[in-house]
Scaffold this motif. Structure first.
Motif, PDB file in Angstrom:
ATOM      1  N   ARG B  11     115.238 -15.796  92.748  1.00 51.12           N
ATOM      2  CA  ARG B  11     115.135 -17.224  93.059  1.00 51.12           C
ATOM      3  C   ARG B  11     113.987 -17.441  94.026  1.00 51.12           C
ATOM      4  O   ARG B  11     113.688 -16.575  94.842  1.00 51.12           O
ATOM      5  N   ALA B  12     113.328 -18.586  93.910  1.00 46.31           N
ATOM      6  CA  ALA B  12     112.190 -18.824  94.787  1.00 46.31           C
ATOM      7  C   ALA B  12     111.930 -20.306  94.966  1.00 46.31           C
ATOM      8  O   ALA B  12     112.396 -21.137  94.194  1.00 46.31           O
ATOM      9  N   LEU B  13     111.156 -20.609  96.019  1.00 47.00           N
ATOM     10  CA  LEU B  13     110.780 -21.984  96.320  1.00 47.00           C
ATOM     11  C   LEU B  13     109.305 -22.153  95.946  1.00 47.00           C
ATOM     12  O   LEU B  13     108.482 -21.292  96.271  1.00 47.00           O
ATOM     13  N   GLU B  37     113.022 -25.666  93.541  1.00 41.10           N
ATOM     14  CA  GLU B  37     113.520 -24.302  93.535  1.00 41.10           C
ATOM     15  C   GLU B  37     113.562 -23.794  92.101  1.00 41.10           C
ATOM     16  O   GLU B  37     113.867 -24.554  91.185  1.00 41.10           O
ATOM     17  N   GLU B  72     107.752 -18.818  97.245  1.00 44.40           N
ATOM     18  CA  GLU B  72     108.315 -18.062  98.356  1.00 44.40           C
ATOM     19  C   GLU B  72     109.680 -17.590  97.918  1.00 44.40           C
ATOM     20  O   GLU B  72     110.541 -18.405  97.586  1.00 44.40           O
ATOM     21  N   LYS B  73     109.859 -16.287  97.903  1.00 40.75           N
ATOM     22  CA  LYS B  73     111.117 -15.744  97.383  1.00 40.75           C
ATOM     23  C   LYS B  73     112.278 -16.070  98.306  1.00 40.75           C
ATOM     24  O   LYS B  73     112.138 -16.022  99.521  1.00 40.75           O
ATOM     25  N   LEU B  74     113.413 -16.419  97.705  1.00 34.84           N
ATOM     26  CA  LEU B  74     114.588 -16.751  98.525  1.00 34.84           C
ATOM     27  C   LEU B  74     115.561 -15.588  98.535  1.00 34.84           C
ATOM     28  O   LEU B  74     115.697 -14.887  97.556  1.00 34.84           O
TER      29      LEU B  74
END
Ligand SMILES: Nc1nc2c(ncn2[C@@H]2O[C@H](COP(=O)(O)OP(=O)(O)OP(=O)(O)O)[C@@H](O)[C@H]2O)c(=O)[nH]1
Ligand SMILES: [Mg+2]
Lengths: 698, 74
Positions: B11-13, B37, B72-74
């Motif tokens: 998951r990432a932003l 997201e 940006e990886k979550l």
């Protein structure tokens, strides 16, 4: 009776076409579960409460200024044509994304109704939409409908009715980000103070358009004195927005604002939202069908299975039908006394049309296969799987959609290529669509495989190989075209993957039924006329001299066998000297290296009008009593020639109707000339190679 | 990091979409904008194509495009 003109606008695959079908109670519009089913505006008329409703189905468009050719159709229509009401169709399960287009449509300042389609799916996924609240925010009537279960359809029709009669304008309560609102207010106040008006726009609307750099508005304002004072105000406002959004790109600022609004609306109107079951199912199926390694093999296996079914199951009724036609012919023959009429009907029409119609079961199976691909959502997945592979051949993954459509019929396939954005991708795809064997070529393959391949169990494989090798050759040709003619940049691949839908029996039935009806209709009209023409050309001019000399000879011999031989010889002579024989003989030299006799040549040439005619012509020319056409072909054509013939059929120019559409889509008849040269050369070369290879090895 | 560097299930932003104007519009209409997201749902061999989920919409895109999306990886 009043006429209300209604145009349906919405993002792709939200069910616009299906909704029109539901409202009008007909099933004429094509429905499929992928983006880009409708590529051209289509009108449907029907009556409702003493009003004539004229509905215009537009291609779906993600944003109002479209990206590809078919989306531009929607934009041009919406901004230039006359109409009364817009129905903005939205997918209730993807409300947020769909609202982006709604926000843009509101700017058109037209009468509008929002149709939140797929209510049944939303319910299943636990999505509860507050329609009243949404109405309040957007400022236009909102109706929850389902094109599938037909709930809400009547309410929607009534709303359209009401709104068309009223004199209403959308009045929305949309709020932008704080920064944006602040600046809008500022400019709005300034405009109000000056009492400035332009068109019927509110001062708030003028302010937002100024900030979003609406070109038309700027053009109109250019000569207005107020511009001098307005300019510094707008500049200051923009500076503020730039810092707020961390970008100086006003378009990007606009998307950000719109996305924020859409998200806000969604939060406000969607009440309960538990994790949907539909999404999980899609995820599970995707884990298998677009698996990293198994995805492509699974696809190939499914295709292979389809061709096996076409051959094994489809062949059972085929035999029955062709037997029925030959006994029908015999029966008709014994009941018509006029010799000319009898011959036209039995040897021309029944032989020709019957041969074409007997393949209807195979065609239906093929259409069922394509319909399943189109309506389940698998189509986009295969495009996704094949993009990497296609890309290496200079094609776009999305080309898969027109190419697959081409397995049914080339005409819609050429039009489907409009979904490709890059002109070069589109042209390359147009050029190779013909290599995807259309449904009308299937009977030819069926005929030859059943004639020359004795083992029924491998006949399905042969059919599969024919289709696949046509497709592979198409890819190679695409690469050559890409390297030699259409050099250029690669087009990005971004595509929505629809959720999987289990197609209703009704939907499949209508899709297949429409296509099958088309096939039968064509057999009963165009093919029928062509059969008569072929028969006439094969019968005239009558050769009294030859006939009499043979009849005399036949009468003299006592030997039965000799009598039969002489009779056959007479028939061959008559055929050879007919108009058709002369045409065939004249063009035969060109095909001689491929091992075709003049009858095959004539069949091929008649196939330029329609591919079905190849079969009907063969049936008329290889005329013989009692035996099936397949057996007659086996007796008179050497296997190498037969193989070469199949290859030629596979690759040469599509039928007349398709060629015309090709010329239109490609942008001129000069392209048709190129296509003719390109396909004929390819067909000849590969056919020649096949002929020599088979001769060598068999 | 780039979207291309993510793997199935990540998951990432979204931080930045760095493509030409036309593609940016298209991606924006799918909800691929700064601040959204995403989840990576599937990748084909060698990441030639990737399937991502953004706001409930499944999108297929090519590796080359995924390289232009900063996340940006979550
Ligand atoms: N469950 C459900 N499915 C629907 C409904 N309406 C449409 N569908 C399905 O949604 C898919 C798309 O329908 P279409 O009518 O082809 O969509 P479209 O908006 O015309 O699409 P384009 O022509 O590509 O723009 C099809 O698979 C339909 O079966 C509905 O109300 N409920
Ligand atoms: Mg449609």
């Amino acid at each position: 009776m009043d006429t209300i003109k209604i145009v349906l606008a919405g993002q792709p695959n939200v069910g616009k076409s299906m909704l029109i079908n539901a409202m009008s109670g007909s099933n004429g519009l094509k429905v499929g579960n992928f983006s880009g089913v409708t590529v051209e505006k289509t009108e449907v008329c029907f009556e409702h409460h003493c009003h004539q409703f004229e509905m215009v189905d537009l291609p779906g468009t993600y944003s109002i200024r479209g990206f590809s050719k078919e989306e531009k159709v929607a934009y041009e229509y919406l901004s230039n044509e006359e109409y009364d009401v817009i129905i903005n169709v939205l997918d209730s399960t993807h409300l947020q994304r769909n609202l982006l287009l709604t926000l843009e449509l509101l700017k058109l300042n037209k009468k509008m109704v929002l149709a939140l389609n797929m209510a049944d799916e939303a319910k299943k996924e636990g999505i509860d939409i507050d329609v009243k609240q949404l109405e309040k925010i957007i400022g236009v009537p909102v109706v929850l409908v389902s094109a599938n279960t037909k709930e809400g359809v009547d309410e929607l029709l009534d709303k359209i009715h009401d709104i068309a009669d009223s004199c209403y304008r959308p009045k929305s309560n949309i709020t932008y980000s704080d920064a944006m609102e602040e600046e809008i207010l500022d400019i709005q106040k300034f405009l109000d103070d000056r009492g400035f008006k332009i068109r019927d726009l509110s001062s708030r609307e003028i302010a937002t358009r100024l900030l979003f750099e609406d070109k038309d508005l700027y053009k109109e304002l250019r000569d207005e004195p107020i511009m001098i004072e307005l300019q510094p105000l707008v500049l200051k406002a923009l500076q503020h927005l730039y810092t707020h959004h961390e970008t100086k790109n006003i378009k990007e600022i606009k998307y950000n604002e719109y996305n924020a609004i859409a998200r806000g609306i969604k939060m406000e109107v969607i009440k309960c939202n538990r994790a949907g079951s539909g999404k999980n199912l899609t995820k599970k199926i995707d884990d298998v069908l677009i698996h990293k390694y198994f995805g492509i093999p699974i696809f190939l296996f499914l295709m292979w299975g389809l061709f096996h079914l076409i051959f094994t199951i489809g062949d059972i009724p085929v035999e029955i039908i062709s037997r029925a036609f030959s006994s029908f012919g015999a029966w008709m023959g014994s009941h018509i006394s006029n010799e000319f009429l009898r011959n036209v009907i039995v040897d021309g029409i029944i032989a020709g049309v019957g041969a074409v119609l007997s393949f209807l079961p195979n065609i239906i199976l093929l259409y069922i296969g394509i319909a399943l691909l189109e309506t389940t959502g698998y189509m986009s997945r295969v495009a996704f799987l094949l993009d990497g592979f296609f890309h290496k051949f200079g094609l776009h993954g999305k080309s898969f959609i027109p190419l697959v459509t081409g397995f049914g019929c080339s005409v819609p396939a050429y039009m489907a290529a409009r979904t490709l954005k890059s002109e070069k991708d589109r042209l390359i795809t147009l050029f190779i669509i013909g290599f995807m064997s259309c449904g009308a070529r299937l009977p030819i393959y069926m005929l030859f495989t059943s004639a020359f391949i004795e083992d029924k169990s491998i006949a399905g494989n042969v059919l599969f190989v024919i289709y696949i090798s046509g497709a592979l050759l198409g890819l190679v040709m695409a690469k050559i075209l890409r390297v030699v003619v259409f050099k250029g940049e690669d087009e990005p691949f971004v595509m929505e993957m629809p959720k999987y839908r289990f197609p209703s029996f009704k939907l499949i039935w209508h899709t297949v039924y429409n296509n099958a009806k088309g096939y039968v209709k064509k057999a009963g009209s165009f093919i029928l006329l062509a059969s008569i023409l072929v028969w006439v050309l094969a019968t005239y001019p009558s050769q009294k001299g030859i006939e009499e000399s043979y009849i005399a000879k036949i009468e003299q011999t006592q030997n039965m066998q000799e009598k039969l031989d002489l009779e056959n010889e007479l028939n061959v002579k008559k055929l050879e000297n007919s108009y058709l024989g002369q045409i065939g003989k004249a063009t035969e030299p060109f095909f001689r290296p491929l091992g075709f006799d003049w009858k095959m040549v004539v069949a091929l040439e008649s196939g330029l009008a329609a591919k079905e005619i190849v079969v009907s012509t063969l049936s008329i020319l290889y005329n013989g009593k009692g035996d099936t056409l397949a057996n007659r072909l086996r007796d008179s054509i050497p296997p190498a020639s037969a193989m070469a013939f199949i290859v030629f059929v596979m690759l040469y120019l599509p039928c007349l109707a398709a060629s015309m559409v090709f010329a239109k889509e490609a942008g001129g008849y000069k392209y048709l000339v190129y296509l003719f040269i390109f396909t004929t050369a390819t067909a000849w070369i590969f056919s020649f190679i096949t002929y020599k290879a088979v001769e060598l090895f068999v | 990091m780039k979207l291309l560097e993510l793997h199935k299930g990540d998951r990432a932003l979204i931080k930045k979409v760095d493509t030409d104007e036309a593609l940016k519009t298209r991606l924006a209409s799918f909800g691929v904008v700064r601040g959204s997201e995403l989840t990576v749902e599937a990748c084909s061999i060698g990441k030639q194509t990737m399937e991502i989920l953004v706001d409930g919409t499944l999108i297929g895109l090519r590796g080359e495009e995924a390289e232009k999306i900063e996340v940006e990886k979550l």
